[in-house]
Design a protein around this motif. Structure first.
Motif, PDB file in Angstrom:
ATOM      1  N   ILE A 122       0.866  -1.180   0.000  1.00 24.90           N
ATOM      2  CA  ILE A 122       0.000   0.000   0.000  1.00 24.90           C
ATOM      3  C   ILE A 122       0.901   1.227   0.000  1.00 24.90           C
ATOM      4  CG2 ILE A 122      -1.884   1.206   1.150  1.00 24.90           C
ATOM      5  CD1 ILE A 122      -2.595  -1.394   2.545  1.00 24.90           C
ATOM      6  N   GLY A 123       0.844   1.984  -1.077  1.00 21.63           N
ATOM      7  CA  GLY A 123       1.706   3.147  -1.221  1.00 21.63           C
ATOM      8  C   GLY A 123       2.456   3.081  -2.536  1.00 21.63           C
ATOM      9  N   THR A 124       2.626   4.232  -3.166  1.00 24.44           N
ATOM     10  CA  THR A 124       3.292   4.275  -4.468  1.00 24.44           C
ATOM     11  C   THR A 124       4.450   5.270  -4.489  1.00 24.44           C
ATOM     12  OG1 THR A 124       1.718   5.944  -5.264  1.00 24.44           O
ATOM     13  CG2 THR A 124       1.164   3.631  -5.678  1.00 24.44           C
ATOM     14  N   GLY A 125       4.900   5.705  -3.304  1.00 26.87           N
ATOM     15  CA  GLY A 125       5.983   6.683  -3.223  1.00 26.87           C
ATOM     16  C   GLY A 125       7.352   6.044  -3.315  1.00 26.87           C
ATOM     17  N   ALA A 126       8.352   6.816  -2.908  1.00 23.86           N
ATOM     18  CA  ALA A 126       9.744   6.390  -3.074  1.00 23.86           C
ATOM     19  C   ALA A 126      10.092   5.140  -2.274  1.00 23.86           C
ATOM     20  CB  ALA A 126      10.672   7.538  -2.674  1.00 23.86           C
ATOM     21  N   GLN A 127       9.391   4.915  -1.159  1.00 16.89           N
ATOM     22  CA  GLN A 127       9.717   3.747  -0.325  1.00 16.89           C
ATOM     23  C   GLN A 127       9.187   2.442  -0.911  1.00 16.89           C
ATOM     24  OE1 GLN A 127      11.603   3.629   2.305  1.00 16.89           O
ATOM     25  NE2 GLN A 127      11.481   5.525   3.462  1.00 16.89           N
ATOM     26  N   ALA A 128       8.151   2.509  -1.726  1.00 17.04           N
ATOM     27  CA  ALA A 128       7.445   1.303  -2.151  1.00 17.04           C
ATOM     28  C   ALA A 128       8.319   0.302  -2.915  1.00 17.04           C
ATOM     29  CB  ALA A 128       6.213   1.685  -2.973  1.00 17.04           C
ATOM     30  N   PRO A 129       9.125   0.726  -3.899  1.00 22.36           N
ATOM     31  CA  PRO A 129       9.905  -0.276  -4.645  1.00 22.36           C
ATOM     32  C   PRO A 129      10.833  -1.113  -3.773  1.00 22.36           C
ATOM     33  CG  PRO A 129       9.855   1.797  -5.848  1.00 22.36           C
ATOM     34  CD  PRO A 129       9.268   2.066  -4.498  1.00 22.36           C
ATOM     35  N   ASP A 130      11.488  -0.490  -2.789  1.00 26.11           N
ATOM     36  CA  ASP A 130      12.395  -1.261  -1.937  1.00 26.11           C
ATOM     37  C   ASP A 130      11.643  -2.157  -0.962  1.00 26.11           C
ATOM     38  OD1 ASP A 130      14.983  -0.779  -2.857  1.00 26.11           O
ATOM     39  OD2 ASP A 130      15.051   1.188  -1.901  1.00 26.11           O
ATOM     40  N   GLN A 131      10.387  -1.832  -0.653  1.00 27.02           N
ATOM     41  CA  GLN A 131       9.574  -2.763   0.124  1.00 27.02           C
ATOM     42  C   GLN A 131       9.364  -4.051  -0.670  1.00 27.02           C
ATOM     43  OE1 GLN A 131       8.098  -1.912   3.487  1.00 27.02           O
ATOM     44  NE2 GLN A 131       9.965  -0.746   3.081  1.00 27.02           N
ATOM     45  N   VAL A 132       9.066  -3.887  -1.943  1.00 24.04           N
ATOM     46  CA  VAL A 132       8.878  -5.061  -2.806  1.00 24.04           C
ATOM     47  C   VAL A 132      10.180  -5.845  -2.935  1.00 24.04           C
ATOM     48  CG1 VAL A 132       8.312  -5.822  -5.145  1.00 24.04           C
ATOM     49  CG2 VAL A 132       6.994  -3.967  -4.089  1.00 24.04           C
ATOM     50  N   ARG A 133      11.266  -5.145  -3.236  1.00 22.36           N
ATOM     51  CA  ARG A 133      12.558  -5.832  -3.431  1.00 22.36           C
ATOM     52  C   ARG A 133      12.961  -6.618  -2.183  1.00 22.36           C
ATOM     53  NH1 ARG A 133      14.109  -0.247  -5.602  1.00 22.36           N
ATOM     54  NH2 ARG A 133      13.721  -0.443  -7.853  1.00 22.36           N
ATOM     55  N   ALA A 134      12.711  -6.048  -1.023  1.00 13.93           N
ATOM     56  CA  ALA A 134      13.125  -6.708   0.217  1.00 13.93           C
ATOM     57  C   ALA A 134      12.323  -7.967   0.473  1.00 13.93           C
ATOM     58  CB  ALA A 134      12.980  -5.740   1.387  1.00 13.93           C
ATOM     59  N   VAL A 135      11.009  -7.898   0.311  1.00 11.01           N
ATOM     60  CA  VAL A 135      10.182  -9.080   0.557  1.00 11.01           C
ATOM     61  C   VAL A 135      10.494 -10.164  -0.460  1.00 11.01           C
ATOM     62  CG1 VAL A 135       7.829  -9.970   0.702  1.00 11.01           C
ATOM     63  CG2 VAL A 135       8.369  -7.735   1.684  1.00 11.01           C
TER      64      VAL A 135
END
Length: 301
Positions: A122-135
């Motif tokens: 949930i969220g499309t800002g700068a933090q979102a891509p690294d949340q995906v990469r980490a999981v």
């Protein structure tokens, strides 16, 4: 002095390396090997200053962050690392998103079902891509759903990530779906969902809310969940959802398990687990230390 751009940071430290570094950083924190002064907050959160000193190595990091949630990018930061007669200065926004993703990777690896294959961000800002990469670095994710206030931005992010991870199915929308893992990366001041919207078994990461006035998670989620935080003191001062849950009696401070402690003594896991992070200086130190260990010949082009 080594000076690194955002591109240098990304080339030097892969997500898997960042996760390992941050995991070690939290173990060192639990062992009492860091001096972590309280985060300094200026201008109602518009400027933050974080620092950490690692006693065994005599190395230190200081990060200055400027936050303007109505601008793109919302976060601008600079990181300074010193030790062994060297000084490293790096673009800090890249380190912030990388280390925030990394701590979610550490917590997800510890708490989420080992076979989890469905992720909702949930969220499309700068933090979102690294949340995906980490999981994706710690779980066999096959399906990722991107949820955002702007359907267009969610769709663009999903398409961009699909190019990076072509073997994974990316979709976008406004519904949570049936996730096994949820990552919240927004600046919301009201909960993003209710506990009833979630499956009975789920792991939830929340990293967006960093002020007492912000809340991504609903109070009722804490009623029957195992709750892990990056640092108890920081969460009780800065996390709106943790403050609300404690003040309402939904949680007691004894219910909050610190991540560093959980790594060596995993808490009993309920069917729902929550990791709440407001960010602490040992994360920035871990990434900066990894950069410094590479040396100037490997850290920059």
């Amino acid at each position: 002095m080594i000076v690194l751009s955002a591109e240098d940071v990304r080339r030097a430290v892969a997500m898997s390396t960042a996760i390992d570094a941050v995991r070690d950083g939290f173990r060192e924190l639990a062992a009492g090997n860091f001096v972590l002064p309280p985060r300094q907050i200026f201008g109602d959160g518009a400027v933050l200053v974080m620092s950490a000193y690692h006693s065994p190595t005599g190395t230190a990091v200081v990060k200055k962050i400027g936050i303007a949630l109505d601008q793109v990018p919302a976060i601008r930061a600079t990181v300074i690392w010193t030790g062994d007669g060297e000084q490293l200065v790096a673009e800090g926004s890249s380190i912030t998103t990388l280390r925030t993703g990394a701590v979610v990777g550490v917590a997800t690896d510890l708490l989420a079902p080992a076979d989890a294959s469905r992720l909702t961000v949930i969220g499309t800002g700068a933090q979102a891509p690294d949340q995906v990469r980490a999981v994706l670095a710690v779980r066999p994710i096959a399906d990722v759903t991107i949820v955002g206030r702007s359907a267009e931005r969610a769709a663009v992010l999903a398409r961009d990530l699909a190019k990076e991870f072509p073997d994974i199915r990316f979709t976008s929308g406004t519904e949570l779906g049936d996730p096994q893992i949820v990552c919240c990366a927004t600046s919301s001041s009201t909960p993003l969902f209710s506990a009833d919207d979630l499956p009975d078994t789920v792991h939830v990461n929340a990293i967006g809310a960093f002020r007492p006035t912000m809340r991504e998670l609903p109070r009722d989620l804490f009623t029957d969940s195992t709750v892990v935080v990056d640092q108890r003191e920081a969460a009780l001062e800065e996390s709106g959802e943790i403050i609300d849950a404690v003040e309402s009696g939904t949680l007691s401070t004894n219910d909050l398990v610190e991540l560093g402690t959980a790594l060596s003594a995993p808490p009993p896991k309920r069917s729902r687990t929550v990791f709440k992070s407001v960010g602490v200086g040992c994360q920035d130190w871990a990434i900066a230390h990894a950069l410094a260990q590479r040396g100037p010949e490997n850290s920059a082009p």
